[in-house]
Design a protein around this motif. Sequence first.
Motif, PDB file in Angstrom:
ATOM      1  N   LEU A 160       0.839  -1.210   0.000  1.00 46.75           N
ATOM      2  CA  LEU A 160       0.000   0.000   0.000  1.00 46.75           C
ATOM      3  C   LEU A 160       0.871   1.256   0.000  1.00 46.75           C
ATOM      4  N   ALA A 161       1.912   1.239   0.826  1.00 45.34           N
ATOM      5  CA  ALA A 161       2.765   2.424   0.933  1.00 45.34           C
ATOM      6  C   ALA A 161       3.476   2.697  -0.391  1.00 45.34           C
ATOM      7  N   ALA A 162       3.942   1.628  -1.032  1.00 39.98           N
ATOM      8  CA  ALA A 162       4.666   1.818  -2.284  1.00 39.98           C
ATOM      9  C   ALA A 162       3.773   2.499  -3.317  1.00 39.98           C
ATOM     10  N   SER A 163       2.518   2.043  -3.413  1.00 40.95           N
ATOM     11  CA  SER A 163       1.653   2.637  -4.433  1.00 40.95           C
ATOM     12  C   SER A 163       1.281   4.064  -4.063  1.00 40.95           C
ATOM     13  N   GLU A 164       1.194   4.331  -2.757  1.00 44.65           N
ATOM     14  CA  GLU A 164       0.834   5.692  -2.380  1.00 44.65           C
ATOM     15  C   GLU A 164       1.990   6.653  -2.631  1.00 44.65           C
ATOM     16  N   VAL A 165       3.198   6.229  -2.282  1.00 46.71           N
ATOM     17  CA  VAL A 165       4.354   7.095  -2.510  1.00 46.71           C
ATOM     18  C   VAL A 165       4.539   7.341  -4.007  1.00 46.71           C
ATOM     19  N   ALA A 166       4.254   6.295  -4.779  1.00 42.56           N
ATOM     20  CA  ALA A 166       4.409   6.441  -6.232  1.00 42.56           C
ATOM     21  C   ALA A 166       3.466   7.508  -6.782  1.00 42.56           C
TER      22      ALA A 166
ATOM     23  N   TRP B 103     -19.824  15.767   2.423  1.00 44.09           N
ATOM     24  CA  TRP B 103     -20.194  14.732   3.377  1.00 44.09           C
ATOM     25  C   TRP B 103     -21.087  13.689   2.706  1.00 44.09           C
ATOM     26  N   GLU B 104     -22.048  14.168   1.943  1.00 46.60           N
ATOM     27  CA  GLU B 104     -22.991  13.221   1.345  1.00 46.60           C
ATOM     28  C   GLU B 104     -22.316  12.347   0.299  1.00 46.60           C
ATOM     29  N   ALA B 105     -21.429  12.945  -0.494  1.00 45.53           N
ATOM     30  CA  ALA B 105     -20.698  12.150  -1.483  1.00 45.53           C
ATOM     31  C   ALA B 105     -19.809  11.129  -0.783  1.00 45.53           C
ATOM     32  N   ALA B 106     -19.177  11.569   0.296  1.00 41.39           N
ATOM     33  CA  ALA B 106     -18.308  10.658   1.047  1.00 41.39           C
ATOM     34  C   ALA B 106     -19.126   9.523   1.649  1.00 41.39           C
ATOM     35  N   GLY B 107     -20.294   9.859   2.161  1.00 42.57           N
ATOM     36  CA  GLY B 107     -21.163   8.826   2.727  1.00 42.57           C
ATOM     37  C   GLY B 107     -21.559   7.800   1.687  1.00 42.57           C
ATOM     38  N   ARG B 108     -21.860   8.270   0.482  1.00 39.82           N
ATOM     39  CA  ARG B 108     -22.215   7.332  -0.583  1.00 39.82           C
ATOM     40  C   ARG B 108     -21.016   6.456  -0.940  1.00 39.82           C
ATOM     41  N   GLU B 109     -19.851   7.086  -1.004  1.00 37.08           N
ATOM     42  CA  GLU B 109     -18.649   6.322  -1.334  1.00 37.08           C
ATOM     43  C   GLU B 109     -18.394   5.234  -0.282  1.00 37.08           C
ATOM     44  N   PRO B 145      -8.916  10.079  -2.446  1.00 41.96           N
ATOM     45  CA  PRO B 145      -8.198   8.924  -2.985  1.00 41.96           C
ATOM     46  C   PRO B 145      -9.019   8.260  -4.075  1.00 41.96           C
ATOM     47  N   SER B 146      -8.353   7.498  -4.889  1.00 41.03           N
ATOM     48  CA  SER B 146      -9.052   6.810  -5.964  1.00 41.03           C
ATOM     49  C   SER B 146      -9.862   5.650  -5.402  1.00 41.03           C
ATOM     50  N   GLY B 147     -10.948   5.314  -6.079  1.00 41.16           N
ATOM     51  CA  GLY B 147     -11.750   4.176  -5.647  1.00 41.16           C
ATOM     52  C   GLY B 147     -10.936   2.895  -5.640  1.00 41.16           C
ATOM     53  N   ALA B 148     -10.050   2.755  -6.616  1.00 40.12           N
ATOM     54  CA  ALA B 148      -9.230   1.541  -6.691  1.00 40.12           C
ATOM     55  C   ALA B 148      -8.315   1.440  -5.475  1.00 40.12           C
ATOM     56  N   GLY B 149      -7.709   2.567  -5.093  1.00 40.93           N
ATOM     57  CA  GLY B 149      -6.842   2.561  -3.918  1.00 40.93           C
ATOM     58  C   GLY B 149      -7.607   2.156  -2.672  1.00 40.93           C
ATOM     59  N   LEU B 150      -8.818   2.684  -2.534  1.00 39.59           N
ATOM     60  CA  LEU B 150      -9.649   2.325  -1.390  1.00 39.59           C
ATOM     61  C   LEU B 150      -9.918   0.832  -1.358  1.00 39.59           C
ATOM     62  N   HIS B 151     -10.225   0.283  -2.521  1.00 34.28           N
ATOM     63  CA  HIS B 151     -10.504  -1.145  -2.571  1.00 34.28           C
ATOM     64  C   HIS B 151      -9.281  -1.964  -2.177  1.00 34.28           C
ATOM     65  N   ALA B 152      -8.117  -1.508  -2.612  1.00 32.19           N
ATOM     66  CA  ALA B 152      -6.891  -2.235  -2.248  1.00 32.19           C
ATOM     67  C   ALA B 152      -6.704  -2.222  -0.737  1.00 32.19           C
TER      68      ALA B 152
END
Lengths: 215, 215
Positions: A160-166, B103-109, B145-152
Amino acid sequence: MLMGELSRRSGVPVATIKFYLREGLLPPGTPTAATRASYGEDHLRRLRLIRALLEVGEVSVATIRTILAVVDDRSVGVHQMLGAVQYALGPRLTPPTDGDPHWEAAGREADDLISDMGWIVAPEAPARTLLTATLAALRRTGSAPSGAGLHAYAEALSRLAASEVASLEPAGSPESPAARIALTESAVVGMVLHERVIIALRRLAQEDASARRYG
Amino acid sequence: MLMGELSRRSGVPVATIKFYLREGLLPPGTPTAATRASYGEDHLRRLRLIRALLEVGEVSVATIRTILAVVDDRSVGVHQMLGAVQYALGPRLTPPTDGDPHWEAAGREADDLISDMGWIVAPEAPARTLLTATLAALRRTGSAPSGAGLHAYAEALSRLAASEVASLEPAGSPESPAARIALTESAVVGMVLHERVIIALRRLAQEDASARRYG
DNA sequence: ACTATTAGATAGCAGTACTCTCTAATGGAT
DNA sequence: ATCCATTAGAGAGTACTGCTATCTAATAGT
């Protein structure tokens, strides 16, 4: 923009903004008269950063001041900035002066893990102290985690850290000084708030795991 | 064990132990005379737990009192205990009353992520609010952050949480009430301190990644 | 008998993040 | 031109937190 508008747009009371100005968190506006000063979008952005660090990041005013001083110092690069922020955030724990066996065992465990992972970290990195202190406390309470579990944590966080720093420097070096500051602010808020995201996700995952097993 | 010995063995000053007694963090010792009381190993263990939560976990005295009340309540099972601790730890953030779009967008996310992961969590889980508040703050500062990053993040933490919850009840149900309390204390300290371990490891991994890239 | 220690109660203290009050100056509305 | 609201800047005050110190009366050990 006048103080009142800055307050309205940020949702922060005027008295609090004045407090941040006094504390050096917020640079003064450009004075237009003896009792008037003008604030810009950068003040608004900085104010939102301060509130994010304070309210969500639970960072103290003193620490925020230290961090912002680094953000505003154009002579530091990304790596040094990350280090300075970590140092500012780092635990203000005092290691026991005497030879506490729990502390020493925890320190060895932390050092072993770091070298096992092949990580390059400064010997005096505050995160190292934080890890040692936490492992020592876990030992003291008889709840030391398994080495395998620690490694699993470390592996996961390493990726996770590597991708975030990148993703820190997305488009080469910054163009203008203002753009550099905005980018740096974004990196700082990411560093601090992503920790909160991780904690929130962990708690949610834990609730789910617990519900499946016991609920 | 007398107060003095408890203080010496725990490293906590007598005045501070008295403060914890007053605050209800530590149960009173069994009185042997008008000005004498006897403390046992369980007091020592509880004292170490309190210090670990305070100094390393950065949990407030009021929250520790709430948590310990749950630990001492023999009628709650593991899942409810975890939930109660999370509720006690949970952010004391007040969601904005008005319709804040961030807040509402974050809640949906947050809701989307939770349902994407197939997680079973209470609608009012504090961790959900924490996630929403943090995502909202990231949006406000333009660092979402990106949705993909969150999923990771979520995937990684899901695995870690599952293995940790699985290790909560290692050898069936507790034998004696005292053993149950010791086990529960261990679970609590694990919940809180493992978060610190994760943060420390993340910072170390980040320093390493940054050193490799920029150092 | 004397000294150290203790329980229990009350008060004080240092740090943090504001919040309030006051003065003097100014801007915009009437 | 004159009012009223707003502002800068400075200082004091506030609520909360986590201790820490002081006091009294009682008791244990020497």
